[in-house]
Enzyme design. Structure first.
Site, PDB file in Angstrom:
ATOM      1  N   TYR A  36      44.827  62.687  20.419  1.00  0.00           N
ATOM      2  CA  TYR A  36      44.015  62.840  21.618  1.00  0.00           C
ATOM      3  C   TYR A  36      44.596  62.109  22.836  1.00  0.00           C
ATOM      4  O   TYR A  36      44.031  62.200  23.929  1.00  0.00           O
ATOM      5  CB  TYR A  36      42.604  62.300  21.371  1.00  0.00           C
ATOM      6  CG  TYR A  36      41.897  62.948  20.209  1.00  0.00           C
ATOM      7  CD1 TYR A  36      41.314  64.199  20.331  1.00  0.00           C
ATOM      8  CD2 TYR A  36      41.829  62.304  18.970  1.00  0.00           C
ATOM      9  CE1 TYR A  36      40.667  64.805  19.260  1.00  0.00           C
ATOM     10  CE2 TYR A  36      41.186  62.899  17.898  1.00  0.00           C
ATOM     11  CZ  TYR A  36      40.608  64.144  18.047  1.00  0.00           C
ATOM     12  OH  TYR A  36      39.970  64.735  16.975  1.00  0.00           O
ATOM     13  N   PHE A  40      35.076  57.075  18.705  1.00  0.00           N
ATOM     14  CA  PHE A  40      35.046  58.444  19.214  1.00  0.00           C
ATOM     15  C   PHE A  40      34.013  58.519  20.337  1.00  0.00           C
ATOM     16  O   PHE A  40      33.078  57.716  20.416  1.00  0.00           O
ATOM     17  CB  PHE A  40      34.800  59.486  18.122  1.00  0.00           C
ATOM     18  CG  PHE A  40      36.029  59.727  17.281  1.00  0.00           C
ATOM     19  CD1 PHE A  40      36.997  60.630  17.676  1.00  0.00           C
ATOM     20  CD2 PHE A  40      36.224  59.004  16.097  1.00  0.00           C
ATOM     21  CE1 PHE A  40      38.144  60.827  16.918  1.00  0.00           C
ATOM     22  CE2 PHE A  40      37.354  59.193  15.333  1.00  0.00           C
ATOM     23  CZ  PHE A  40      38.322  60.104  15.749  1.00  0.00           C
ATOM     24  N   ASN A  99      31.456  60.228  21.323  1.00  0.00           N
ATOM     25  CA  ASN A  99      30.003  60.372  21.180  1.00  0.00           C
ATOM     26  C   ASN A  99      29.286  59.075  20.812  1.00  0.00           C
ATOM     27  O   ASN A  99      28.067  58.985  20.952  1.00  0.00           O
ATOM     28  CB  ASN A  99      29.678  61.424  20.120  1.00  0.00           C
ATOM     29  CG  ASN A  99      30.115  62.812  20.553  1.00  0.00           C
ATOM     30  OD1 ASN A  99      30.670  62.987  21.629  1.00  0.00           O
ATOM     31  ND2 ASN A  99      29.852  63.796  19.707  1.00  0.00           N
ATOM     32  N   ASP A 108      36.251  60.726  32.617  1.00  0.00           N
ATOM     33  CA  ASP A 108      36.619  62.017  33.190  1.00  0.00           C
ATOM     34  C   ASP A 108      35.396  62.659  33.835  1.00  0.00           C
ATOM     35  O   ASP A 108      34.276  62.509  33.353  1.00  0.00           O
ATOM     36  CB  ASP A 108      37.199  62.931  32.112  1.00  0.00           C
ATOM     37  CG  ASP A 108      36.252  63.110  30.930  1.00  0.00           C
ATOM     38  OD1 ASP A 108      35.846  62.089  30.334  1.00  0.00           O
ATOM     39  OD2 ASP A 108      35.906  64.268  30.597  1.00  0.00           O
ATOM     40  N   ASN A 145      29.063  63.115  26.874  1.00  0.00           N
ATOM     41  CA  ASN A 145      28.582  62.470  25.648  1.00  0.00           C
ATOM     42  C   ASN A 145      28.891  60.974  25.581  1.00  0.00           C
ATOM     43  O   ASN A 145      28.127  60.209  24.993  1.00  0.00           O
ATOM     44  CB  ASN A 145      29.147  63.180  24.419  1.00  0.00           C
ATOM     45  CG  ASN A 145      28.511  64.539  24.201  1.00  0.00           C
ATOM     46  OD1 ASN A 145      27.352  64.751  24.556  1.00  0.00           O
ATOM     47  ND2 ASN A 145      29.263  65.467  23.641  1.00  0.00           N
TER      48      ASN A 145
END
Length: 248
Positions: free
Chosen positions: A14, A64, A66, A91, A112
């Site tokens: 990622y 992560f 979320n 972002d 999220n």
């Protein structure tokens, strides 16, 4: 003490994603301002340093996206910070690529990572919204944010990161205007005045040529004009002198 949080997802898979621009911003700050090495803590990666007069902790949650709030909440409790001490870099789909805006509080707009932070610490923290643009339709958003930045985007992305680093001390000291100005100077630097000056110089030369007085005639032309015979004056010689002149 302040807590700067960059949002993203952990792992090499990622690393270049648009969703990871928050991680990228903290990496740039840490590198340019000689922060301590990154180390694992608070379910994420942290490092410490100073920006201007402020001590700053950088945090990249590795829960992560979320579940980002879990890491942020844990770090806040450890350092005894409040939501007023937290700045989150993330972002932003609703800003054009390369744009940067600072916002205090507000909703999560479906992000999220922000949603999770809201749940753990409250919405009243500072956000640094980093524009990545919108893919055009909501059904394409997930694939868009989890895709790497294109090669064509690297120039503005590099400028944005440098601008964030340039203005980081202003942000830490609470001067959001100077921070955003530092970013803008990198992303949209002022145009060079060379072209305008060149045009002005050219115009000045042109005006100078128009104002230049006519040059005097050369001495040779003047002398030629002086020795050229004329026929307008009468011949005042005597008849004998004119007769003798014929036999010369």
């Amino acid at each position: 003490m302040l807590l700067f949080v960059g949002l993203g997802n952990p792992g090499a898979k990622y690393a270049g994603n648009r969703h990871n621009i928050g991680f990228m911003a903290l990496d740039e700050i840490a590198r340019d301002h000689n922060f301590a090495p990154w180390r694992g803590k608070f379910q994420g990666q942290v490092c410490e340093g100073r920006l201007g007069r402020e001590k700053v902790i950088l945090l990249k949650p590795e829960t992560f996206m979320n579940l980002s709030g879990q890491s942020v909440g844990e770090a806040m409790r450890f350092y005894k910070l409040t939501h007023e001490d937290v700045v989150v870099f993330h972002d932003e789909l609703d800003l054009a690529p390369g744009k940067c805006r600072v916002k205090q509080g507000g909703g999560h707009a479906g992000h999220n990572g922000l949603r999770s932070i809201h749940q753990h610490i409250s919405p009243d923290y500072t956000r640094v919204r980093l524009g990545i643009g919108h893919p055009g339709h909501k059904d394409r958003v997930a694939g868009y944010v989890l895709a790497d930045f294109a090669k064509a985007e690297q120039n503005w992305l590099d400028d944005l990161m440098r601008g964030i680093s340039d203005g980081a001390a202003h942000l830490a000291e609470g001067d959001n205007g100077k921070f955003q100005n530092a970013v803008a100077l990198r992303v949209n630097p002022p145009r060079s005045s060379g072209g305008q000056k060149g045009a002005q110089t050219k115009a000045g030369k042109s005006q100078g040529a128009q104002a230049k007085p006519d040059a005097p005639k050369s001495d040779k032309s003047t002398a030629k004009a002086a020795t050229k015979p004329t026929t307008d004056q009468p011949d005042t010689r005597s008849a004998m002198e004119r007769l003798l002149d014929k036999f010369k």
